[in-house]
Design a protein around this motif. Structure first.
Motif, PDB file in Angstrom:
ATOM      1  N   GLU A  44      75.764  97.220  78.327  1.00  0.00           N
ATOM      2  CA  GLU A  44      76.933  96.630  77.673  1.00  0.00           C
ATOM      3  C   GLU A  44      77.612  97.574  76.693  1.00  0.00           C
ATOM      4  OE1 GLU A  44      76.438  92.634  76.163  1.00  0.00           O
ATOM      5  OE2 GLU A  44      74.693  92.374  77.450  1.00  0.00           O
ATOM      6  N   VAL A  45      76.887  98.597  76.248  1.00  0.00           N
ATOM      7  CA  VAL A  45      77.457  99.565  75.308  1.00  0.00           C
ATOM      8  C   VAL A  45      78.216 100.621  76.095  1.00  0.00           C
ATOM      9  CG1 VAL A  45      76.939 101.296  73.556  1.00  0.00           C
ATOM     10  CG2 VAL A  45      75.601  99.182  73.643  1.00  0.00           C
ATOM     11  N   ARG A  46      79.464 100.861  75.697  1.00  0.00           N
ATOM     12  CA  ARG A  46      80.323 101.842  76.369  1.00  0.00           C
ATOM     13  C   ARG A  46      80.224 103.184  75.652  1.00  0.00           C
ATOM     14  NH1 ARG A  46      82.364 103.529  80.796  1.00  0.00           N
ATOM     15  NH2 ARG A  46      84.300 104.620  80.557  1.00  0.00           N
ATOM     16  N   TRP A  47      79.848 104.239  76.379  1.00  0.00           N
ATOM     17  CA  TRP A  47      79.728 105.592  75.828  1.00  0.00           C
ATOM     18  C   TRP A  47      80.974 106.389  76.189  1.00  0.00           C
ATOM     19  CZ3 TRP A  47      75.142 108.339  73.927  1.00  0.00           C
ATOM     20  CH2 TRP A  47      74.075 107.497  73.669  1.00  0.00           C
ATOM     21  N   GLU A  48      81.581 107.057  75.204  1.00  0.00           N
ATOM     22  CA  GLU A  48      82.733 107.923  75.432  1.00  0.00           C
ATOM     23  C   GLU A  48      82.448 109.265  74.766  1.00  0.00           C
ATOM     24  OE1 GLU A  48      86.075 105.973  73.678  1.00  0.00           O
ATOM     25  OE2 GLU A  48      85.773 104.150  74.838  1.00  0.00           O
ATOM     26  N   LEU A  49      82.676 110.355  75.475  1.00  0.00           N
ATOM     27  CA  LEU A  49      82.492 111.681  74.897  1.00  0.00           C
ATOM     28  C   LEU A  49      83.630 111.982  73.936  1.00  0.00           C
ATOM     29  CD1 LEU A  49      81.050 114.420  74.746  1.00  0.00           C
ATOM     30  CD2 LEU A  49      82.405 115.127  76.732  1.00  0.00           C
ATOM     31  N   SER A  50      83.303 112.324  72.703  1.00  0.00           N
ATOM     32  CA  SER A  50      84.323 112.704  71.720  1.00  0.00           C
ATOM     33  C   SER A  50      84.577 114.203  71.771  1.00  0.00           C
ATOM     34  CB  SER A  50      83.891 112.306  70.309  1.00  0.00           C
ATOM     35  OG  SER A  50      83.827 110.912  70.185  1.00  0.00           O
ATOM     36  N   TYR A  51      83.527 114.997  71.603  1.00  0.00           N
ATOM     37  CA  TYR A  51      83.688 116.446  71.635  1.00  0.00           C
ATOM     38  C   TYR A  51      82.341 117.130  71.814  1.00  0.00           C
ATOM     39  CZ  TYR A  51      82.198 116.187  66.734  1.00  0.00           C
ATOM     40  OH  TYR A  51      81.503 115.939  65.588  1.00  0.00           O
ATOM     41  N   VAL A  52      82.397 118.422  72.149  1.00  0.00           N
ATOM     42  CA  VAL A  52      81.214 119.269  72.261  1.00  0.00           C
ATOM     43  C   VAL A  52      81.499 120.536  71.469  1.00  0.00           C
ATOM     44  CG1 VAL A  52      79.722 120.598  73.814  1.00  0.00           C
ATOM     45  CG2 VAL A  52      80.637 118.396  74.553  1.00  0.00           C
ATOM     46  N   ILE A  53      80.552 120.955  70.635  1.00  0.00           N
ATOM     47  CA  ILE A  53      80.717 122.185  69.865  1.00  0.00           C
ATOM     48  C   ILE A  53      79.458 123.030  69.974  1.00  0.00           C
ATOM     49  CG2 ILE A  53      82.336 121.202  68.192  1.00  0.00           C
ATOM     50  CD1 ILE A  53      79.952 120.979  66.238  1.00  0.00           C
ATOM     51  N   GLU A  54      79.631 124.336  69.763  1.00  0.00           N
ATOM     52  CA  GLU A  54      78.474 125.218  69.688  1.00  0.00           C
ATOM     53  C   GLU A  54      77.836 125.001  68.320  1.00  0.00           C
ATOM     54  OE1 GLU A  54      77.227 129.816  70.592  1.00  0.00           O
ATOM     55  OE2 GLU A  54      79.336 129.279  70.527  1.00  0.00           O
ATOM     56  N   ALA A  55      76.517 124.918  68.301  1.00  0.00           N
ATOM     57  CA  ALA A  55      75.833 124.603  67.055  1.00  0.00           C
ATOM     58  C   ALA A  55      74.588 125.461  66.894  1.00  0.00           C
ATOM     59  CB  ALA A  55      75.456 123.126  67.032  1.00  0.00           C
ATOM     60  N   GLU A  56      74.530 126.201  65.791  1.00  0.00           N
ATOM     61  CA  GLU A  56      73.349 127.001  65.517  1.00  0.00           C
ATOM     62  C   GLU A  56      72.262 126.157  64.871  1.00  0.00           C
ATOM     63  OE1 GLU A  56      74.330 130.466  63.257  1.00  0.00           O
ATOM     64  OE2 GLU A  56      76.002 130.966  64.565  1.00  0.00           O
ATOM     65  N   ARG A  57      72.654 125.278  63.968  1.00  0.00           N
ATOM     66  CA  ARG A  57      71.697 124.441  63.250  1.00  0.00           C
ATOM     67  C   ARG A  57      72.158 122.982  63.280  1.00  0.00           C
ATOM     68  NH1 ARG A  57      69.117 127.002  58.244  1.00  0.00           N
ATOM     69  NH2 ARG A  57      69.506 124.930  57.464  1.00  0.00           N
ATOM     70  N   PRO A  58      72.214 122.386  64.453  1.00  0.00           N
ATOM     71  CA  PRO A  58      72.750 121.022  64.536  1.00  0.00           C
ATOM     72  C   PRO A  58      71.878 120.002  63.815  1.00  0.00           C
ATOM     73  CG  PRO A  58      71.690 121.635  66.570  1.00  0.00           C
ATOM     74  CD  PRO A  58      71.725 122.869  65.711  1.00  0.00           C
ATOM     75  N   LEU A  59      72.537 119.070  63.194  1.00  0.00           N
ATOM     76  CA  LEU A  59      71.902 117.930  62.542  1.00  0.00           C
ATOM     77  C   LEU A  59      71.027 118.291  61.351  1.00  0.00           C
ATOM     78  CD1 LEU A  59      70.923 115.879  65.710  1.00  0.00           C
ATOM     79  CD2 LEU A  59      73.021 115.769  64.378  1.00  0.00           C
ATOM     80  N   LEU A  60      71.122 119.534  60.865  1.00  0.00           N
ATOM     81  CA  LEU A  60      70.371 119.926  59.682  1.00  0.00           C
ATOM     82  C   LEU A  60      71.290 119.943  58.480  1.00  0.00           C
ATOM     83  CD1 LEU A  60      68.215 122.923  60.956  1.00  0.00           C
ATOM     84  CD2 LEU A  60      67.439 120.638  60.395  1.00  0.00           C
ATOM     85  N   VAL A  61      70.823 119.399  57.396  1.00  0.00           N
ATOM     86  CA  VAL A  61      71.534 119.513  56.138  1.00  0.00           C
ATOM     87  C   VAL A  61      70.580 120.221  55.193  1.00  0.00           C
ATOM     88  CG1 VAL A  61      72.588 118.298  54.213  1.00  0.00           C
ATOM     89  CG2 VAL A  61      72.849 117.416  56.529  1.00  0.00           C
ATOM     90  N   GLY A  62      70.918 121.434  54.881  1.00  0.00           N
ATOM     91  CA  GLY A  62      70.091 122.250  54.001  1.00  0.00           C
ATOM     92  C   GLY A  62      70.953 122.941  52.962  1.00  0.00           C
TER      93      GLY A  62
END
Length: 71
Positions: A44-62
């Protein structure tokens, strides 16, 4: 390494999810992300691609990320 952001919709609700994509190029990462969104659209959940980026340290906050934001 690449990171894709997807917009998820369920009725009036929407939220965003990020996924790490293993690919050798941005074009390949976009194709993989599109296929992933299509595969996830079986419920029931609709997935839509927003964007793709190159990431060296994705999802890290340091310290490095905070310094970039505060500059």
């Amino acid at each position: 390494m690449y990171m894709a952001e997807f917009k998820l919709r369920f009725g009036d609700m929407k939220w965003y999810v990020r996924r790490i994509i293993e690919a050798s190029s941005l074009g390949e990462a976009e194709k993989i992300a599109e296929r992933y969104a299509e595969a996830m659209n079986k419920g029931e959940v609709r997935w839509e691609l927003s964007y793709v980026i190159e990431a060296e340290r994705p999802l890290l906050v340091g310290k490095e990320e905070l310094e970039k934001l505060e500059a």
